[in-house]
Design a protein around this motif. Structure first.
Motif, short mmCIF file in Angstrom:
data_model
loop_
_atom_site.label_atom_id
_atom_site.label_comp_id
_atom_site.label_asym_id
_atom_site.label_seq_id
_atom_site.Cartn_x
_atom_site.Cartn_y
_atom_site.Cartn_z
N TRP A 140 18.00 26.20 0.71
CA TRP A 140 19.12 26.79 1.45
C TRP A 140 18.66 27.77 2.54
O TRP A 140 17.67 27.51 3.23
CB TRP A 140 20.18 27.38 0.51
CG TRP A 140 20.70 26.37 -0.48
CD1 TRP A 140 20.57 26.40 -1.84
CD2 TRP A 140 21.36 25.12 -0.18
NE1 TRP A 140 21.11 25.27 -2.41
CE2 TRP A 140 21.62 24.47 -1.43
CE3 TRP A 140 21.78 24.48 1.00
CZ2 TRP A 140 22.26 23.23 -1.52
CZ3 TRP A 140 22.41 23.25 0.91
CH2 TRP A 140 22.65 22.64 -0.33
N ASP A 141 19.31 28.89 2.73
CA ASP A 141 19.14 29.72 3.94
C ASP A 141 17.70 30.24 4.08
O ASP A 141 17.22 30.99 3.23
CB ASP A 141 20.11 30.89 3.89
CG ASP A 141 20.20 31.67 5.19
OD1 ASP A 141 19.28 31.54 6.04
OD2 ASP A 141 21.17 32.42 5.37
N ASN A 158 27.10 26.52 -2.39
CA ASN A 158 25.97 27.43 -2.24
C ASN A 158 25.78 27.91 -0.79
O ASN A 158 24.67 27.88 -0.26
CB ASN A 158 24.69 26.76 -2.74
CG ASN A 158 24.09 27.50 -3.92
OD1 ASN A 158 24.46 28.62 -4.24
ND2 ASN A 158 23.14 26.87 -4.59
N SER A 159 26.84 28.37 -0.18
CA SER A 159 26.80 28.69 1.25
C SER A 159 26.01 29.94 1.58
O SER A 159 25.69 30.18 2.75
CB SER A 159 28.23 28.85 1.78
OG SER A 159 28.88 29.97 1.17
N ASN A 209 15.70 20.91 3.36
CA ASN A 209 17.04 21.42 3.67
C ASN A 209 17.69 20.72 4.87
O ASN A 209 18.42 21.33 5.65
CB ASN A 209 16.99 22.93 3.95
CG ASN A 209 16.79 23.74 2.69
OD1 ASN A 209 17.68 23.89 1.88
ND2 ASN A 209 15.58 24.27 2.54
N TRP A 342 27.35 18.74 -2.72
CA TRP A 342 26.43 18.97 -1.61
C TRP A 342 27.04 18.59 -0.26
O TRP A 342 26.78 19.24 0.75
CB TRP A 342 25.13 18.17 -1.82
CG TRP A 342 24.37 18.54 -3.04
CD1 TRP A 342 24.18 19.79 -3.56
CD2 TRP A 342 23.68 17.64 -3.92
NE1 TRP A 342 23.41 19.74 -4.70
CE2 TRP A 342 23.09 18.44 -4.94
CE3 TRP A 342 23.49 16.26 -3.95
CZ2 TRP A 342 22.32 17.89 -5.97
CZ3 TRP A 342 22.72 15.70 -4.98
CH2 TRP A 342 22.15 16.50 -5.97
N TRP A 345 28.74 20.73 2.85
CA TRP A 345 28.12 21.30 4.05
C TRP A 345 28.56 20.54 5.30
O TRP A 345 28.66 21.12 6.38
CB TRP A 345 26.59 21.27 3.91
CG TRP A 345 26.07 22.43 3.12
CD1 TRP A 345 25.87 22.49 1.78
CD2 TRP A 345 25.69 23.71 3.63
NE1 TRP A 345 25.39 23.72 1.41
CE2 TRP A 345 25.27 24.48 2.52
CE3 TRP A 345 25.67 24.27 4.91
CZ2 TRP A 345 24.82 25.81 2.67
CZ3 TRP A 345 25.22 25.58 5.05
CH2 TRP A 345 24.80 26.33 3.95
#
Length: 384
Positions: A140-141, A158-159, A209, A342, A345
């Motif tokens: 992620w990020d 899961n932002s 990712n 998922w 997104w």
């Protein structure tokens, strides 16, 4: 041919363990009479595993936290949620949780982090739950920042989850080397603590990712991570933990003739073998059969995505049959929003997905599916 190739790989793993121990002991010299331990042999790993209960639990973050930083930072460390949610886990027979840390927590306030880990372990122990801590994570990020965290993006899985270490450190070997203290001091602090069952040194280290951060991620991420993963294992092992070290293979073909260099390193360096699978029963059995040839205990550190036919009903009986530890992804509905799939997104959901992707309990503490939680209680032998 496959059997011969596996024999070569097993031989290489044994040789690596012996050479690693010899080199470390030699380098320690007279400076330290306690030599760094080697990678566990299959015999050592199985001797450890036979003393464990069947490990069943979840990947856990408090429902009030969007990511690892918000879970652990002093201002948002939510002991009430931890106590309530680990109590729910214990009520259905779970005896372990996989919990993510973050290098910025150590950089920001090492002693504060350790004190909060101590508090967390105390609450977990009250519920007879042991913890697998995860040190690094490449999902992620890629731009983590300590302090107040952003709010979740509505309807997105899961932002706000953040990588550890972030992209800038991953690109900079000198900066990465400064994280040795985080790894070694954390493990030294809890390396003999019976409340800690295992150390997962790096989650999905080569995850690109692409679906969420593909335009800003490293295009050759595996090449950057490979030497850093090896170094992380060395740092972790130098801290001499009594618990096993592992890093779970998660993608690609794991047969010796097709396995990627980074997955091979993960298998070679792991004291016990861990893996991820969000697949159906047929694929899960295939992957188990491949990994069983290594002769070490197996633990699945991520599974359970309902629309993919990776469910408690389908997969937990397979793990029980093979005596494989099981950590599903997601526990309590909350700011991580992993009940959304998922693909959220690309297309954020306007309402609750049916079925939920991950997670076991709703915000109010009720099960998402009573049938599921009763099944988990039954298979774990939890008495009402």
């Amino acid at each position: 041919m496959i059997k011969h190739t596996w024999t070569l790989l097993l031989g290489a793993m044994t040789l690596f363990a012996c050479q690693s121990g010899q080199k470390k002991a030699a380098s320690a010299g007279n400076a330290d009479s306690t030599a760094t331990r080697t990678v566990w042999t299959a015999e050592q790993a199985n001797n450890w595993y036979k003393d464990q209960p069947w490990l069943v639990g979840a990947n856990y973050i408090t429902s009030s936290a969007i990511n690892q930083l918000e879970m652990w930072q002093a201002e948002t460390f939510d002991t009430a949620a931890i106590d309530k949610e680990l109590g729910l886990a214990a009520s259905i027979g779970m005896n372990t949780m996989r919990v993510f840390l973050h290098d910025l927590l150590y950089t920001q306030d090492p002693e504060g982090l350790f004190q909060r880990m101590e508090t967390f372990l105390g609450i977990a122990a009250k519920h007879n739950i042991r913890i697998m801590f995860v040190l690094f994570d490449s999902v992620w990020d890629p731009f983590p920042v300590a302090g107040k965290q952003r709010e979740p993006k509505p309807g997105v899985h899961n932002s706000g989850w953040v990588q550890s270490p972030g992209l800038k450190i991953l690109e900079d070997s000198a900066a990465f080397n400064k994280l040795e203290g985080y790894v070694t001091e954390t493990i030294k602090r809890f390396g003999k603590d019976k409340r800690v069952v295992c150390w997962d040194v790096w989650n999905e280290p080569d995850n690109p990712n692409k679906s969420a951060y593909g335009t800003v991620e490293l295009q050759n991420k595996a090449e950057y991570v490979l030497p850093k993963l090896k170094k992380t294992f060395e740092w972790a092992r130098a801290a001499n933990p009594e618990q096993p070290l592992t890093s779970g293979v998660w993608i690609g073909d794991w047969t010796p003739e097709k396995i990627s260099p980074i997955s091979q390193l993960m298998l070679e360096q792991s004291d016990i073998i861990s893996f991820h699978t969000y697949d159906d029963t047929t694929e899960v059995e295939k992957r188990i059969a491949i990994l069983q040839q290594l002769g070490k205990p197996l633990v699945c550190t991520e599974y359970m995505a309902r629309p993919r036919n990776s469910t408690f009903f389908a997969i937990l009986p397979i793990f029980k049959k093979h005596n494989i530890g099981a950590y599903n992804w997601g526990f309590a509905e909350g700011k991580s929003q992993t009940n959304y799939p998922w693909d959220s997104w690309q297309k954020p959901y306007k309402e609750e997905p049916k079925p939920w992707f991950h997670d076991v309990f709703r915000k109010n503490g009720e099960p998402y599916s009573k049938e599921e939680t009763e099944f988990i209680k039954s298979i774990t032998g939890k008495k009402s």
